[in-house]
Design a protein around this motif. Structure first.
Motif, short mmCIF file in Angstrom:
data_model
loop_
_atom_site.label_atom_id
_atom_site.label_comp_id
_atom_site.label_asym_id
_atom_site.label_seq_id
_atom_site.Cartn_x
_atom_site.Cartn_y
_atom_site.Cartn_z
N ARG A 76 7.82 3.88 -76.70
CA ARG A 76 8.17 2.73 -77.78
C ARG A 76 7.75 1.29 -77.27
NH1 ARG A 76 7.28 1.47 -82.73
NH2 ARG A 76 8.71 0.06 -83.76
N ALA A 77 8.17 1.18 -76.02
CA ALA A 77 8.17 -0.18 -75.52
C ALA A 77 6.76 -0.45 -75.08
CB ALA A 77 8.80 -0.41 -73.93
N GLN A 102 4.34 1.06 -76.90
CA GLN A 102 3.74 0.85 -78.24
C GLN A 102 3.81 -0.64 -78.84
OE1 GLN A 102 5.34 3.63 -81.12
NE2 GLN A 102 3.76 3.06 -82.76
N GLU A 126 14.67 11.03 -74.72
CA GLU A 126 14.96 10.07 -75.40
C GLU A 126 14.31 8.80 -74.29
OE1 GLU A 126 19.19 10.31 -75.54
OE2 GLU A 126 18.81 11.46 -77.47
N ILE A 127 14.66 9.01 -73.00
CA ILE A 127 14.09 7.90 -72.12
C ILE A 127 12.79 7.83 -72.33
CG2 ILE A 127 13.91 7.28 -69.73
CD1 ILE A 127 16.28 8.55 -69.28
N GLU A 128 11.73 8.75 -72.22
CA GLU A 128 10.62 8.86 -72.41
C GLU A 128 9.99 8.12 -73.96
OE1 GLU A 128 9.38 12.91 -71.89
OE2 GLU A 128 9.33 12.92 -69.67
N ASN A 129 10.97 8.46 -74.89
CA ASN A 129 10.54 8.05 -76.12
C ASN A 129 10.65 6.28 -76.23
OD1 ASN A 129 9.93 10.49 -77.46
ND2 ASN A 129 11.83 10.74 -77.98
N LYS A 130 11.72 5.89 -75.58
CA LYS A 130 11.87 4.70 -75.40
C LYS A 130 10.85 3.99 -74.71
CE LYS A 130 16.96 4.47 -75.69
NZ LYS A 130 18.36 4.45 -74.87
N LEU A 131 10.48 4.44 -73.41
CA LEU A 131 9.26 3.82 -72.86
C LEU A 131 8.06 3.97 -73.64
CD1 LEU A 131 9.89 5.49 -69.31
CD2 LEU A 131 10.31 3.22 -69.84
N GLN A 156 17.97 14.12 -72.99
CA GLN A 156 18.02 12.52 -72.34
C GLN A 156 16.75 11.94 -71.94
OE1 GLN A 156 21.54 11.88 -69.91
NE2 GLN A 156 22.95 13.20 -71.36
N ASN A 157 16.01 12.88 -71.22
CA ASN A 157 14.76 12.49 -70.52
C ASN A 157 13.81 12.41 -71.48
OD1 ASN A 157 15.79 12.84 -67.90
ND2 ASN A 157 15.13 15.09 -67.74
#
Length: 316
Positions: free
Chosen positions: A291-292, A294, A284-289, A281-282
């Protein structure tokens, strides 16, 4: 299986009977007291005691197979044994009644119907054993085979005997009770309170075990790391705390303890899964950040390129 269960119950009963002191075994065959009745004949049999035995064919009339002598017996607890074989063991219907009586049959001390499927093989001698309790001294005890049923199978009798139940242990390939009270089914050398050499079928088995591993979920329990677990498995070829294949082969598998150990491993695995799920989950959160960020960078770069293009156009 039902007959074996009944035999087990009988055997447990006689193991708890009181001592007979100096009472000796009473042995009877056709040579010393068993009476051959009409329809029963004597035949030769190399494996019978004395080389002869009683025989009653399936085609004989109904009635008494044999009648025992009138003998005196002291009060006490005994095993009544009859050595019998049948021509065919396929039928489940009653063949004849084996009983121990006194007062010329008016008092029955023990009785059981003999059926062909009690026997493990055709034409093979087998001892049938039942417990007998004699409440007081008897002067005219009989050991009989009664109510023979025609048309089922041939049947043979070698001898009958009455054994004081203080005899230490009871041993046969089908059922054994050792002098220590250990019970064996299919084995004469039980190593536990119940040893079974064969398959067991039951609707439910309840195993009592202590120290159920809910402690795994207590604060402070150290579940270890997967890396450490990997190193242990590479070095030892089994999970930590679990018995090895060699130990299982030598000592067998203790069902209650094995279920407890497996539950402990399941709970430890659950903690690992929870930990990995949190880590995922961490990520995934880091990936979302990321991606944002990026997307923001891509938008800024796009704007910068557009501005550069406008400047270049003005120069032209």
């Amino acid at each position: 299986m039902k007959q074996l269960f009944l035999t087990l119950i009988f055997a447990i009963i006689f193991c708890n009977c009181f001592s007979q002191g100096s009472i000796s075994t009473i042995f009877q065959d056709e040579s010393n007291g068993l009476n051959v009745t009409p329809g029963t004949t004597m035949v030769s049999d190399a494996k019978a005691n004395g080389g002869t035995c009683m025989f009653r064919s399936a085609g004989a009339a109904d009635g008494t197979f044999w009648a025992g002598p009138y003998i005196p017996v002291a009060a006490g607890s005994y095993l009544f044994q009859a050595r019998i074989k049948v021509g065919s063991n396929s039928a489940s219907s009653s063949l004849f009644m084996l009983d121990v009586v006194s007062q010329y049959g008016s008092v029955v001390h023990s009785a059981i119907w003999i059926t062909p499927n009690m026997f493990k093989a055709n034409n093979e001698w087998q001892l049938i054993t039942i417990p007998v309790s004699i409440p007081h001294g008897i002067t005219n005890l009989e050991m009989r085979g009664m109510n023979f049923q025609p048309g089922i199978t041939d049947v043979y009798l070698d001898y009958v005997q009455l054994i004081p139940s203080s005899v230490s242990g009871f041993y046969s390939e089908e059922l054994t009770i050792s002098g220590k009270g250990d019970v064996g089914i299919g084995t004469t050398t039980p190593r536990e309170k119940l040893s079974v050499n064969g398959k067991i079928r039951a609707k439910e088995i309840k195993v009592e075990t202590a120290n159920w591993p809910d402690y795994v979920f207590e604060e402070g329990y150290k579940v270890g790391t997967l890396k450490g677990l990997e190193s242990y498995i590479k070095a030892n070829k089994h999970l930590p705390g679990m018995p090895t294949a060699k130990e299982i082969a030598e000592n067998g598998l203790e069902l209650g303890e094995m279920v407890r150990l497996q539950q402990q491993k399941i709970e430890e695995l659950t903690l690992h899964l929870i930990d990995k799920d949190k880590a995922l989950q961490n990520v995934e959160i880091e990936n979302k950040l990321l991606r944002a960020i990026q997307l923001q960078q891509e938008a800024a770069i796009k704007k910068m390129i557009e501005r550069i293009d406008k400047i270049e156009l003005k120069k032209l």
